[in-house]
Motif scaffolding. Sequence first.
Motif, PDB file in Angstrom:
ATOM      1  N   HIS A  35       5.879   1.738  -7.132  1.00 55.09           N
ATOM      2  CA  HIS A  35       5.434   3.103  -7.734  1.00 55.09           C
ATOM      3  C   HIS A  35       3.888   3.426  -7.565  1.00 55.09           C
ATOM      4  CE1 HIS A  35       5.424   6.241 -11.439  1.00 55.09           C
ATOM      5  NE2 HIS A  35       5.192   6.847 -10.158  1.00 55.09           N
ATOM      6  N   CYS A  36       3.659   4.541  -6.895  1.00 55.52           N
ATOM      7  CA  CYS A  36       2.284   4.890  -6.638  1.00 55.52           C
ATOM      8  C   CYS A  36       1.961   5.764  -7.828  1.00 55.52           C
ATOM      9  CB  CYS A  36       2.082   5.543  -5.325  1.00 55.52           C
ATOM     10  SG  CYS A  36       0.404   6.406  -5.084  1.00 55.52           S
ATOM     11  N   HIS A  37       0.860   5.401  -8.710  1.00 50.15           N
ATOM     12  CA  HIS A  37       0.670   6.356  -9.793  1.00 50.15           C
ATOM     13  C   HIS A  37      -0.338   7.359  -9.167  1.00 50.15           C
ATOM     14  CE1 HIS A  37       1.158   2.606 -12.515  1.00 50.15           C
ATOM     15  NE2 HIS A  37       2.177   2.948 -12.230  1.00 50.15           N
ATOM     16  N   HIS A  38      -0.620   7.591  -8.233  1.00 50.10           N
ATOM     17  CA  HIS A  38      -1.322   8.798  -7.714  1.00 50.10           C
ATOM     18  C   HIS A  38      -0.523   9.718  -7.043  1.00 50.10           C
ATOM     19  CE1 HIS A  38      -5.247   6.659  -8.015  1.00 50.10           C
ATOM     20  NE2 HIS A  38      -4.643   5.676  -7.691  1.00 50.10           N
ATOM     21  N   CYS A  39       0.596   9.530  -6.365  1.00 50.44           N
ATOM     22  CA  CYS A  39       1.376  10.253  -5.583  1.00 50.44           C
ATOM     23  C   CYS A  39       2.572  10.724  -6.294  1.00 50.44           C
ATOM     24  CB  CYS A  39       1.234  10.563  -4.268  1.00 50.44           C
ATOM     25  SG  CYS A  39       2.266   9.243  -3.415  1.00 50.44           S
ATOM     26  N   ASP A  40       2.922   9.401  -6.942  1.00 55.54           N
ATOM     27  CA  ASP A  40       4.339   9.321  -7.622  1.00 55.54           C
ATOM     28  C   ASP A  40       5.344   8.983  -6.714  1.00 55.54           C
ATOM     29  OD1 ASP A  40       5.395   9.401 -10.072  1.00 55.54           O
ATOM     30  OD2 ASP A  40       6.375  11.261  -9.822  1.00 55.54           O
ATOM     31  N   THR A  41       5.102   8.422  -5.613  1.00 57.47           N
ATOM     32  CA  THR A  41       6.093   8.012  -4.751  1.00 57.47           C
ATOM     33  C   THR A  41       6.550   6.558  -4.981  1.00 57.47           C
ATOM     34  OG1 THR A  41       4.824   8.745  -2.652  1.00 57.47           O
ATOM     35  CG2 THR A  41       6.280   7.007  -2.313  1.00 57.47           C
ATOM     36  N   ARG A  42       7.982   6.441  -5.109  1.00 56.14           N
ATOM     37  CA  ARG A  42       8.674   5.342  -5.548  1.00 56.14           C
ATOM     38  C   ARG A  42       9.633   4.732  -4.361  1.00 56.14           C
ATOM     39  NH1 ARG A  42       9.505   7.447 -11.769  1.00 56.14           N
ATOM     40  NH2 ARG A  42       7.734   8.860 -11.381  1.00 56.14           N
ATOM     41  N   ARG A  77       1.041  -1.053   0.027  1.00 51.92           N
ATOM     42  CA  ARG A  77      -0.237  -0.117  -0.207  1.00 51.92           C
ATOM     43  C   ARG A  77       0.871   1.318  -0.018  1.00 51.92           C
ATOM     44  NH1 ARG A  77      -5.114  -0.424  -1.112  1.00 51.92           N
ATOM     45  NH2 ARG A  77      -5.558   1.146   0.272  1.00 51.92           N
ATOM     46  N   CYS A  78       0.383   2.210  -0.492  1.00 52.93           N
ATOM     47  CA  CYS A  78       1.066   3.288  -0.512  1.00 52.93           C
ATOM     48  C   CYS A  78       0.691   4.170   0.806  1.00 52.93           C
ATOM     49  CB  CYS A  78       0.527   4.411  -1.680  1.00 52.93           C
ATOM     50  SG  CYS A  78       1.540   6.090  -1.493  1.00 52.93           S
ATOM     51  N   GLN A  79       1.764   4.705   1.341  1.00 55.04           N
ATOM     52  CA  GLN A  79       1.483   5.265   2.868  1.00 55.04           C
ATOM     53  C   GLN A  79       0.928   6.809   2.763  1.00 55.04           C
ATOM     54  OE1 GLN A  79       5.696   4.859   4.497  1.00 55.04           O
ATOM     55  NE2 GLN A  79       5.090   2.755   4.800  1.00 55.04           N
ATOM     56  N   ARG A  80       0.933   7.052   1.593  1.00 52.30           N
ATOM     57  CA  ARG A  80       0.451   8.756   1.505  1.00 52.30           C
ATOM     58  C   ARG A  80      -1.211   8.539   0.720  1.00 52.30           C
ATOM     59  NH1 ARG A  80       3.645  12.193  -1.762  1.00 52.30           N
ATOM     60  NH2 ARG A  80       3.085  13.575  -0.527  1.00 52.30           N
ATOM     61  N   CYS A  81      -1.338   7.523   0.255  1.00 55.30           N
ATOM     62  CA  CYS A  81      -2.680   7.496  -0.556  1.00 55.30           C
ATOM     63  C   CYS A  81      -3.429   6.286  -0.096  1.00 55.30           C
ATOM     64  CB  CYS A  81      -2.375   7.220  -1.864  1.00 55.30           C
ATOM     65  SG  CYS A  81      -1.429   8.668  -2.543  1.00 55.30           S
ATOM     66  N   ASP A  82      -4.681   6.263  -0.292  1.00 56.02           N
ATOM     67  CA  ASP A  82      -5.697   4.979  -0.448  1.00 56.02           C
ATOM     68  C   ASP A  82      -5.624   4.427  -1.625  1.00 56.02           C
ATOM     69  OD1 ASP A  82      -6.633   5.412   2.163  1.00 56.02           O
ATOM     70  OD2 ASP A  82      -8.074   6.606   1.517  1.00 56.02           O
TER      71      ASP A  82
END
Length: 730
Positions: free
Chosen positions: A462-469, A444-449
């Motif tokens: 890679h989180c496609h919503h906030c761009d965290t890698r 899971r991304c820690q910054r997004c649902d």
Amino acid sequence: VIFRVAINAPLPGLFDYLAPADWDTSQAAEGCRVEVPFGRSRTVGVIAGVSPSSEIPGQRLKRAGRVLDQSPLFKQPMLRFLGWAAAYYQHPPGEVYASALPLALRQGKPLGDRQLAWALTKEGRQQDPVVLARRAPRQWDLWQRLHHRADGIGEFELATLPSGWRDTLRRMADKGWVSDHPVAAAASREPVIHPGPQLTPDQRSAADQVTTSLGGYESFLLFGVTGSGKTEVYFDAMEAVLRAGRQVLLLVPEIGLTPQLMERIAGRFDAHLATLHSGLADGERLKAWREAASGRAHIVVGTRSAVLVPLHKPGLIVVDEEHDPSFKQWEGFRYSARDLAVVRASMEGVPIVLGSATPSLESLGNVQRGRYRQLDLAERPGAAVHPEIRLIDLRAHASTEGLSTPLVVTMGQHLEAGGQVLLFLNRRGYAPTLFCPGCGWTSRCQRCDAGMVLHQRQRRLHCHHCDTRRPVPVACPECQQPLAPVGQGTERIEETLGRLFPVYPMVRIDRDTTQRKGAMAEKLDDIRSGRARILVGTQMLTKGHDFPEVSLVGVLNADQGLFGTDFRASERLAQTIVQVAGRAGRAERPGLVLIQTLYPEHPLLTRLVSDGYAAFAEAALQERRESGWPPFSHLVLLRAESARMAQTMAFLEAASSLLNLPPALQCKVLGPAPAPMEKRAGRFRGQLLLESHQRQGMHALLAGWLKEIRELPESRRVRWSLDVDPIELF
Ligand SMILES: [Zn+2]
Ligand SMILES: [Zn+2]
């Protein structure tokens, strides 16, 4: 005299200034830029209006500085249009005007609409052409061109000569044979129009209806199945507009489609083209803007922001792929370029053509209400047959890594028969999640649902919503067991296909494989030349490209769209399926489209498959009518986000309590509620939705409501925005 100035700042309304002391009423003001003191500094604004008086007492008014333009950058009806757009979308007018100007002009730089023209001097005219032709053939060539033109040749026209003209001109200037003088850059050459193909009866009738309406406002919805030749209808109407000495504005959804289209336009019209899109450098943007505004450009092609660019003598507006969501601006000034284009056409008094193989339900609704005239293109020219569409029941058939047995078997047949196969999957990366079979941990991304997508080749999550890698963990962070990828992305499908069909070259097209400049063009070339036999890709692959050798199209997961949270999900799914299907069977090969689904009895899918998009749209519109969604109601969405959900909700509650809705308006208020994706990029999001059948009544309330919202103490603790006619409720 008072200047009412639009200033590029996030503040509502125009700002009043006293006209400069040395300004006299014979000088242009409205639509010109002006320097004004603003706060502690000076800035450049646009004079949106001139008025004899101000509501602000005289002693509090500041005096405007220099007026920067000798003639207006925006004339009527453009000024009225921009003012209308600001009011309709409840956006600060200064920011709307700024969106309509290239950076250099926003900063107050000169328009640069004067150019130098070169003419022969008396001495130059006296040269003996025979001698010159022998000694210096290049100079002789230029001398001849100049000799026929007493008032000289402008540098823009010289720039169209074979390279090297600059050196030649300098040599002649050194000898005193030519001299330069400034001229207005408005003049442009006559366009030359090459004959187009013979139109089909459908195309002929559609084009004639558009050309008959030239000179006045009328909205057309050109509903043409993929491959039915909408472009030829545009071109035929454009030809009439160019012959009448007017300009065409052609809006397209994405810059990726522009080169191909520009090639076709250039093949048909030997005319001056200007292109406007987000990929331009500032200088190029200024040049294109100037050519559109001065009337030099006959055809202006652009993405959504081009709807805000002034034209000297507009004759026709075309919106290609009008259903495409990329006509909506998501940030800042949230407008729909398609909707604005219709308003603009009506204000400019020119016809507009909205074209699509899968028209939006909004536009079809406007046809039903008699606002737009529908033009149908049913047949495919060249007698190509429509693709056959079949559903594959994923519950009834075994599948390997997302590919069902019937699909794999059919692929083999088409490949052996020499066809190309296209597989569509709207999910890039290797797998949407990484999963621990031991303890149930998922990436899971820690910054997004949202889940973090596994990108195998780049070895990262890679989180496609906030761009965290993040790097891919070697084992489960909780229990150290090995992790397994779950689900399929294009990267994984490519890998699986490599095992199943090792002898057939493959091309994958998604955002990961096309980042390098030129990569997309290379891949498209591989497809067109037939070097690639299997094509795997996302939405990128489906838009606007023609692949005549594709005989089989597979849609790997249709189900994402069937149960989406958004009321538009099914419309989007149907559009995607039809657009993807349209890639198959363009030449003499009949196409086949296979759609994998877990819900083969879904009424929507079966309707689409058996009766086509028009029948689907009719049913979907009926559903919208019954549930009261757009186009049978109008939406306004107040969005907010902050570091804490309580803060976000407190703001929305406060905003909601300010609403004073007269019962006659029948305005429904939904929420406040957390957004479907509650957390994104570390911020907690919520929304409040207003829905009413009476657009004008609801809009009349907005300005007052927004003013009160701005004064709320809660509004300073959140980031908020208002979206009029939102196209997604996220
Ligand atoms: Zn674990
Ligand atoms: Zn994220």
